[in-house]
Design a protein around this motif. Structure first.
Motif, short mmCIF file in Angstrom:
data_model
loop_
_atom_site.label_atom_id
_atom_site.label_comp_id
_atom_site.label_asym_id
_atom_site.label_seq_id
_atom_site.Cartn_x
_atom_site.Cartn_y
_atom_site.Cartn_z
N ARG A 85 -5.77 1.95 8.97
CA ARG A 85 -5.11 0.85 8.27
C ARG A 85 -3.64 0.83 8.65
NH1 ARG A 85 -7.22 3.38 3.23
NH2 ARG A 85 -6.76 5.54 3.60
N GLU A 86 -3.03 -0.26 8.28
CA GLU A 86 -1.61 -0.38 8.61
C GLU A 86 -0.79 0.36 7.59
OE1 GLU A 86 0.44 -4.25 9.59
OE2 GLU A 86 -1.55 -4.37 10.55
N GLN A 93 5.89 4.34 4.40
CA GLN A 93 5.10 5.30 5.16
C GLN A 93 5.55 5.31 6.61
OE1 GLN A 93 1.20 3.64 4.21
NE2 GLN A 93 0.54 5.57 3.32
N THR A 105 3.01 9.55 -7.01
CA THR A 105 1.56 9.71 -6.92
C THR A 105 0.93 8.38 -6.52
OG1 THR A 105 1.39 9.23 -9.26
CG2 THR A 105 1.43 11.54 -8.65
N GLY A 106 0.08 8.43 -5.51
CA GLY A 106 -0.57 7.20 -5.07
C GLY A 106 0.23 6.41 -4.04
N SER A 107 1.29 7.02 -3.49
CA SER A 107 2.11 6.29 -2.52
C SER A 107 1.56 6.43 -1.10
CB SER A 107 3.55 6.78 -2.58
OG SER A 107 3.62 8.16 -2.31
N GLY A 108 0.52 7.26 -0.93
CA GLY A 108 -0.09 7.37 0.38
C GLY A 108 0.48 8.49 1.24
N GLU A 150 -0.02 -0.70 -1.85
CA GLU A 150 -0.35 -2.08 -2.23
C GLU A 150 0.30 -2.49 -3.54
OE1 GLU A 150 -4.59 -1.85 -1.95
OE2 GLU A 150 -4.56 -2.32 0.19
N ARG A 167 0.42 -1.20 -6.30
CA ARG A 167 -0.30 -0.98 -7.55
C ARG A 167 0.70 -0.44 -8.57
NH1 ARG A 167 -4.84 2.03 -4.14
NH2 ARG A 167 -5.59 0.16 -3.13
N ASP A 197 -7.78 11.84 -5.53
CA ASP A 197 -7.70 10.38 -5.56
C ASP A 197 -9.04 9.83 -6.04
OD1 ASP A 197 -6.60 7.86 -5.13
OD2 ASP A 197 -7.45 7.75 -3.12
P1 ADP Z 1 -0.70 10.40 -2.75
O1 ADP Z 1 -1.17 11.60 -2.02
O2 ADP Z 1 0.68 9.97 -2.36
O3 ADP Z 1 -0.85 10.52 -4.24
P2 ADP Z 1 -2.89 9.12 -1.43
O4 ADP Z 1 -2.52 9.60 -0.09
O5 ADP Z 1 -4.01 9.79 -2.13
O6 ADP Z 1 -1.60 9.16 -2.38
O7 ADP Z 1 -3.14 7.55 -1.32
C1 ADP Z 1 -3.55 6.77 -2.42
C2 ADP Z 1 -4.60 5.76 -1.97
O8 ADP Z 1 -4.03 4.78 -1.13
C3 ADP Z 1 -5.73 6.38 -1.19
O9 ADP Z 1 -6.93 5.82 -1.63
C4 ADP Z 1 -5.44 5.99 0.24
O10 ADP Z 1 -6.63 5.89 0.98
C5 ADP Z 1 -4.77 4.64 0.08
N1 ADP Z 1 -3.83 4.30 1.16
C6 ADP Z 1 -2.94 5.10 1.75
N2 ADP Z 1 -2.18 4.43 2.67
C7 ADP Z 1 -2.61 3.15 2.63
C8 ADP Z 1 -2.24 1.94 3.33
N3 ADP Z 1 -1.25 1.96 4.23
N4 ADP Z 1 -2.90 0.83 3.05
C9 ADP Z 1 -3.90 0.81 2.14
N5 ADP Z 1 -4.30 1.89 1.45
C10 ADP Z 1 -3.67 3.05 1.67
#
Ligand code: ADP
Ligand code: ZN
Length: 825
Positions: free
Chosen positions: A277-278, A283, A308-311, A467, A469, A636
C-alpha cells in the motif's frame, strides 16, 4: 590480563599463538592461554575452549588471538569445543561493554548470551563402516570406531582433537548436539502432522460427521488451518491429541512428516501477504530518513514516535527490506515473546524463510538451531525478545526496538547472567556495528524522548492514525462513587457494564485490562487481620481458583487453602481484592452468552497458548479478551471498539520514580487497542485518582502535557534523565550476615568519597535502606541509590566500588548494579 594462577608449568609462548580467553566463572579479568599444540580444530575467536583454571577444567571463550605473546610461560588450552565460532569477532567489544557497564564478569555475560551448551557426537560414514569391517587400522582407532558405531547420538568421550584425525580420513562425520536433547533425533528436524495432500477439510468432515465426536472437529480444523502442526504441540493442546493424531493418520487423512524447523514451531499459520500500500506522508518522511541513514552506513539512532495505530510496523518492514537490499541484516525486538511471535507471523508472510526467531520461549534445540543459522548468514532478519540483542549476525545493519518504553526490556539478573537494559544496549551495539537503530513507541520513555529533544536521537514523529482514524474517546469512571447497596466496592462499574452490554449486542469485540493475576489478591485472617504471606518473600499470597491454591507471584511458592494463620494459628480467612481470574468469572456471570478468554501468565504457561488465544480473538471467535499488560502491547485487532481499564491505580502506587511514566504508558497503550478499524473506539478507565496528572493526560492522549509535568518533577527531585542514577542492590542469605556486609560496604563507599575531596561532593549516596521487597526468594535485600549530575563521575565511582567490594562475594552477598546509561553515546 594475567596468567592463570601464575605457575610456570606450560610451554614457552614465543613460538605458539596465544589466546585471550574469558572464563565462564565469576571473575572479571580475562586470561591468556597458549593455543593447543596438538593437531585439532583451530581455536578461533568466538570458539569455546576448555582450559585449566585453579586445578579445574573450565569452559572459556576465545576473545582475541594475540600477535604479541606475553613474555612468560603459559598454560595450554586443553580442548577446542567448537568447529566453527559461536560468535563473531565484532561482538567481543559488545560483550566487553556489557560487562564493564553493568559490572558483571565477562565470561558469565557471554555464557548467558549463548544458547545452552551443546556437545559433539559422531556417526560413521560409509567409508568408516567399510574400514571397520575390514579392520584395516590401528587398534586405538578401531576401538573408537566401534564405540561410535554403537553410540551414534551420544556425547563423545574423547576430546575433539582425538577424533579429528578420523574425520580427516573421512571415516566419521561430526555433529553438534545440544545437551539433554530430549530424544529428538536431529536438532534440525521436528515431527509435525499435516493433512494428506489433496484432502479438504470439508470433504473429510462431510463424509465422517457422524463418526467425529467431542473435540475432533476442532482438532481437525486446527490441523487443516495451520497446514502443519508440531505433534508435541497438539498433544499439549488436546488432552486426547495423541489418540486423535493416531486415529486420523490410520484413516489416511493426516500424515506425519519431519520438517526442518524454520518457524517458531507453534506451527504459526502464515497469513497471506497484504497488498502493498501507499505510505502516508509521515510514514514516507520517516522512511526516507531511515533509508538515507542506512545508505550512509554509519551509526544513526532514531526515535520513531508514532501514536498507536499510526502504522509503525509498515515503516519497520520497509526499513528492513532496505537494509537487506544493501546486504545487511536486521534485528527486530519486541518486549514480549507473544508479541514477537505475532510480528513473526506478519513478517514471514513477506520475507519468507530468511527469518530467524530467538527468545527464551524456544527449546534448547530450537535456540541452538536458530543461533547457528544466524551466524552462518542464513537469516536476514531476527525477530525476538530481549535476548535477540545478542543475535550473531555477520553484517548487522539495523536494529529495531519496538515498544521501546516497555520495562520488559530490563533483564533482571538471573542464573548468574547480567542485569541489563536491552533497549539501551541495543543503541550501543548499533554504534559498534555502524548500524541504524530505531526505537519505536506510541508512548516513548521519558529518557528516550529527552534524547530526542536534545538531539542525541533523531526524532521522527507520526502524530496521526492511519487514514486519519480518530483516536478513541476516553471516559473516566470515578470509583470512589461506585458502591453497591451494601457499601461493597464493585469490580465493574455500571458505566462499563452498560458499555460492554451494548458492544456485545452490536456484535463487536472488547478488551478488559487488569494488571493483576489470580482470583483474590489476599487472604486476611478474620481473627488477627494479618494476611497470609509467602514464607520466602515479603508479599501476600494470591488465591488462584483454577489450581485452588495460594501462590507467590515472585518465587513460585504455592500451598493449599487449608492453612492456619502464622500469627494466631486460627484457620478462618476472608478473601480480598481481585485479579484477572476473578474478572473473567465476573464477566461470565454478567454476560453468560459472551465468549470470553483470558490472557495472562497463568493462562499462557503452556507453549503456543498465547498464540492460540490471540489468533482466536483475531478471527473474531472470542467477544471479550480479559488480560494483564500482556494484551495492551502492539497488537492490531481492527474489530475492537471498547477497551475497559479495570483499575488505573495499581501501577501508580508503586515505590519507583517511574511509576507515573509506567502508568501513563499502560493506560495509553491499552487505550490504543480500541478503534483501530473503521469504527471509532471507546475507552473506559476506572480509577480512584481521577485528578492525577497521569490519568488526565492519558485521557486526552496528550503525551506532551504528561512529558512536561514529568520533566518538571524529575528536574526538581533530581531523577533521570536530569541526573545519572545507579541502584546498588545487595542480596544475601542470612539476615545478620547480610546486614554486616551492608554496613561494611557503606563504610567503604564513604571512604572512597572522602578520598575524592573535590569531586566526591558531586556524588550523592542515599542509603543503605531495605529494598522495596526486603525479602525475596529467601534473600535479604538492601539497596543504595547513587546519584550524580556527571555520568562519567558516577561511572568512575561504580568501577571503584566494584574493585573494592570483591570481598562481598566470598561472604555470599551479591552486588547488583542497575545503571541508567545516559553516557553511552
Ligand atoms: P502501530 O504499530 O503504529 O500501532 P500498525 O503498524 O499496527 O500501527 O498499523 C495500524 C493499521 O494500519 C494496521 O492494520 C496496518 O496494516 C494499517 N496501515 C499501516 N500503514 C498503512 C497505510 N499506509 N495505508 C493503509 N493502512 C495502513
Ligand atoms: Zn515468594
Amino acid at each position: 590480563m594475567s596468567t592463570p594462577d601464575g605457575r610456570h608449568c606450560g610451554r614457552n609462548s614465543d613460538s605458539i599463538p596465544c589466546l585471550r580467553v574469558a572464563l565462564s566463572v565469576p571473575v572479571s579479568q580475562t586470561f591468556v592461554y597458549a593455543a593447543p599444540g596438538a593437531p585439532g580444530p583451530a581455536a578461533r575467536v568466538g570458539c569455546r575452549v576448555q582450559v585449566p583454571f585453579n586445578r579445574r577444567r573450565v569452559t572459556g571463550y576465545v576473545l582475541e588471538t594475540l600477535t604479541q605473546p606475553p613474555d612468560r610461560e603459559l598454560k595450554e588450552v586443553i580442548d577446542v569445543l567448537d568447529m566453527e565460532p559461536v560468535f563473531h569477532n565484532k561482538m567481543v567489544s559488545f560483550f566487553e561493554w556489557i560487562a564493564g557497564y553493568y559490572l558483571h564478569p565477562i565470561g558469565t555475560v557471554i555464557r548467558a548470551a549463548l544458547p545452552e551448551a551443546h556437545f559433539k557426537s559422531a556417526g560413521l560414514t560409509k567409508k568408516g563402516v567399510t574400514m571397520l569391517n575390514r579392520g584395516l587400522f590401528q587398534s586405538g582407532e578401531s576401538a573408537m570406531l566401534s564405540w561410535i558405531r554403537d553410540h551414534p547420538d551420544s556425547r563423545l568421550p574423547w576430546p575433539l582433537k582425538k577424533v579429528q584425525p578420523l574425520k580427516e580420513k573421512g571415516w566419521i562425520r561430526l555433529e553438534t548436539r545440544v545437551s539433554k536433547g530430549g530424544g529428538i533425533a536431529d536438532p534440525h528436524e521436528l515431527l509435525f502432522i499435516r493433512p494428506t495432500k489433496g484432502l479438504e477439510l470439508k470433504a473429510v468432515l462431510g463424509q465422517r460427521r457422524k463418526s467425529t465426536a467431542g473435540n475432533e472437529v476442532e482438532f481437525l480444523t486446527e490441523v487443516f488451518d495451520a497446514g502443519a502442526v508440531l505433534l508435541s504441540d497438539i498433544k499439549l493442546r488436546f488432552k486426547n491429541g495423541a489418540y486423535l493424531a493416531n486415529k486420523w493418520i490410520k484413516k489416511g487423512v493426516l500424515e506425519t512428516v519431519r520438517i526442518p524447523v524454520h518457524t517458531h514451531p507453534g506451527g504459526a499459520a502464515v497469513p497471506p501477504p497484504s497488498p502493498p500500500r501507499e505510505l502516508h506522508a509521515h510514514q514516507q518522511h520517516a522512511l526516507n530518513h531511515i533509508r538515507a541513514s542506512l545508505d550512509r552506513g554509519t551509526f544513526s539512532p532514531c526515535l520513531l514516535y508514532g501514536v498507536t495505530g499510526s502504522g509503525k510496523t509498515e515503516v519497520y518492514y520497509r526499513a528492513i527490506e532496505h537494509a537487506v537490499k544493501l546486504g545487511r541484516q536486521a534485528i527486530l525486538m519486541a518486549p514480549e515473546i507473544s508479541l514477537a511471535s505475532y510480528l513473526e507471523g506478519l513478517f514471514r508472510s513477506r520475507l519468507g524463510d530468511r527469518i530467524a526467531v530467538y527468545h527464551s520461549g524456544l527449546t534448547r534445540n530450537e535456540r541452538h538451531y536458530q543461533w547457528m543459522r544466524m551466524i552462518r548468514g542464513e537469516a536476514d532478519l531476527v525477530i525476538g525478545a530481549r535476548s535477540a540483542l545478542f543475535a550473531p549476525l555477520p553484517q548487522l545493519g539495523l536494529i529495531i526496538v519496538d515498544e521501546e518504553h516497555d520495562s520488559a526490556y530490563v533483564q533482571e539478573e538471573t542464573r548468574g547472567g547480567p542485569h541489563y537494559q536491552a533497549r539501551d544496549a541495543a543503541v550501543v551495539r548499533a554504534k559498534m556495528e555502524n548500524a541504524v537503530v530505531i526505537l519505536g513507541s506510541g508512548t516513548p520513555s521519558v529518557q528516550s524522548y529527552q534524547n530526542g529533544i536534545n538531539g542525541r536521537y533523531h526524532l521522527l514523529t507520526m502524530p496521526d492514525r492511519v487514514e486519519n482514524r480518530p483516536l478513541p474517546g476516553v471516559e473516566l469512571v470515578d470509583m470512589r462513587e461506585q458502591r453497591n447497596g451494601r457499601g461493597k466496592k464493585e469490580m465493574i462499574s455500571l458505566r462499563l457494564r452498560k458499555a460492554l452490554g451494548d458492544n456485545l449486542a452490536a456484535g463487536r469485540q472488547a478488551i478488559l485490562f487488569l494488571n493483576r493475576r489470580g482470583f483474590h489478591r489476599l487472604f486476611l485472617c478474620r481473627a488477627c487481620g494479618r494476611s497470609i504471606s509467602c514464607p520466602n518473600c515479603d508479599v501476600a499470597l494470591t488465591f488462584h481458583l483454577h489450581e485452588d491454591r495460594l501462590m507467590c507471584h515472585y518465587c513460585g511458592f504455592t500451598c493449599g487453602t487449608r492453612v492456619r494463620c502464622t500469627s494466631c494459628d486460627r484457620g478462618d480467612f476472608k478473601a480480598y481484592g481481585f485479579g484477572t481470574e476473578k474478572l473473567e468469572h465476573e464477566i461470565h456471570t454478567l454476560f453468560p452468552e459472551a465468549r470470553v478468554s483470558r490472557m495472562d501468565a497463568d493462562a499462557t504457561r503452556r507453549k503456543g497458548e498465547a498464540f492460540r488465544i490471540l489468533r482466536q480473538f483475531g478471527r473474531g471467535e472470542t467477544d471479550i479478551l480479559v488480560g494483564t499488560q500482556m494484551i495492551t502491547k502492539g497488537y492490531d485487532f481492527p474489530h475492537v471498539t471498547l477497551v475497559g481499564v479495570i483499575s488505573a491505580d495499581l501501577s501508580l502506587s508503586f515505590p519507583d520514580f517511574r511509576a507515573g511514566e509506567r502508568t501513563f504508558q499502560l493506560l495509553s497503550q491499552a487505550a490504543g487497542r480500541a478503534g483501530r478499524g473503521n469504527r471509532k473506539g471507546t475507552v473506559i478507565i476506572q480509577t480512584f485518582n481521577p485528578d492525577h496528572y497521569v490519568v488526565r493526560s492519558a485521557m486526552v492522549h496528550d503525551f506532551q502535557s504528561f512529558f512536561e509535568r514529568e520533566q518538571d518533577l524529575r528536574k526538581k527531585l533530581g531523577y533521570p534523565p536530569f541526573c545519572s542514577l545507579a541502584c546498588l542492590k545487595l542480596q544475601g542469605a542470612g539476615k545478620k550476615k547480610t546486614e554486616t556486609a551492608v554496613r561494611q560496604l557503606n563504610a567503604d563507599l564513604r571512604t572512597i568519597l572522602r578520598r575524592w575531596p573535590r569531586r566526591g561532593k558531586e556524588i550523592q549516596v542515599l542509603g543503605p535502606v531495605e529494598a522495596p521487597m526486603a525479602r525475596l526468594k529467601g534473600k535479604q535485600r538492601w539497596q543504595f541509590l547513587v546519584k550524580s549530575k556527571s555520568a562519567a563521575l558516577l561511572r568512575h565511582f561504580l568501577v571503584e566500588i566494584e574493585r573494592s567490594s570483591k570481598w562481598l562475594r566470598s561472604e555470599g552477598v551479591y552486588l547488583i548494579s542497575e545503571v541508567d546509561p545516559y553516557d553511552m553515546l
